[in-house]
Scaffold this motif. Structure first.
Motif, mmCIF file in Angstrom:
data_model
loop_
_atom_site.group_PDB
_atom_site.id
_atom_site.type_symbol
_atom_site.label_atom_id
_atom_site.label_comp_id
_atom_site.label_asym_id
_atom_site.label_seq_id
_atom_site.Cartn_x
_atom_site.Cartn_y
_atom_site.Cartn_z
ATOM 1 N N ASN A 14 1.003 5.470 -0.014
ATOM 2 C CA ASN A 14 0.267 6.701 0.267
ATOM 3 C C ASN A 14 0.585 7.761 -0.783
ATOM 4 N N GLN A 42 -3.454 4.757 -1.390
ATOM 5 C CA GLN A 42 -4.271 5.348 -0.330
ATOM 6 C C GLN A 42 -3.973 6.836 -0.291
ATOM 7 N N SER A 66 -4.272 10.004 6.893
ATOM 8 C CA SER A 66 -4.784 9.254 5.761
ATOM 9 C C SER A 66 -6.285 9.499 5.647
ATOM 10 N N THR A 86 0.856 -1.186 0.000
ATOM 11 C CA THR A 86 0.000 0.000 0.000
ATOM 12 C C THR A 86 0.892 1.236 0.000
ATOM 13 N N GLY A 115 -8.134 7.675 3.256
ATOM 14 C CA GLY A 115 -8.694 6.510 2.581
ATOM 15 C C GLY A 115 -9.293 6.796 1.229
ATOM 16 N N TYR A 116 -10.601 6.621 1.106
ATOM 17 C CA TYR A 116 -11.254 6.762 -0.183
ATOM 18 C C TYR A 116 -11.643 8.194 -0.518
#
Length: 160
Positions: free
Chosen positions: A64, A137, A145, A62, A147-148
């Protein structure tokens, strides 16, 4: 019971899947009236700080990114498990759920090898590998963070 010391050696190859069993036949405690038991080792995955195993031989990473990166593209480097630097270029618009797959950059696929090296088939086979799957992400400048929240809506008004 006869007390004895014996060192048992395991060769666990890279890519060995969780739950693989290694059996040493009749290597357990010995008694004059009983057949020694088998000793069985069962592998378990150890969590990694950067990669997660998926479908036995694929690795998931993942990464960022900022909203700017998601819209205009970017590149970054991943240090692989075998210590290589893998440069990743992303020129697509990154949207929620977007993943980039790097073929054959995952874990090696272990095949059942004969015990004796001279029993291996003639001819050299290329080793098979799983894939590296990169998930993205969103990350805001303050480091949190979201997320979506990479998703955005385009509102347009049609005038007639």
């Amino acid at each position: 019971m006869v007390v004895r010391k014996k060192t048992l050696k395991l060769k666990i190859l890279p890519g060995t899947t969780q739950g693989t069993r290694f059996c040493f036949n009749e290597e357990g405690d010995r008694c004059p009236t009983k057949i020694p038991a088998d000793i069985i080792f069962i592998t378990a995955d150890k969590p990694h700080p950067l990669f997660e195993r998926s479908h036995h031989h694929d690795l998931v990473y993942t990464h960022n990114i900022t909203l700017k990166d998601a819209l205009v593209g970017f590149s970054f480097t991943i240090r692989t498990l075998d210590k290589r630097a893998l440069k990743i270029n992303v020129s697509d618009v990154v949207y929620p759920g977007y993943m980039k797959t790097m073929p054959k950059e995952g874990l090696p696929v272990c095949e059942n090898l004969p015990i004796a090296p001279d029993m291996r088939p003639a001819g050299l086979k290329k080793k098979k590998f799983g894939d590296l799957i990169i998930k993205f992400q969103g990350k805001q400048k303050n480091g949190y963070s979201y997320g979506y929240d990479l998703s955005f809506e385009i509102h347009s008004k049609h005038h007639m």
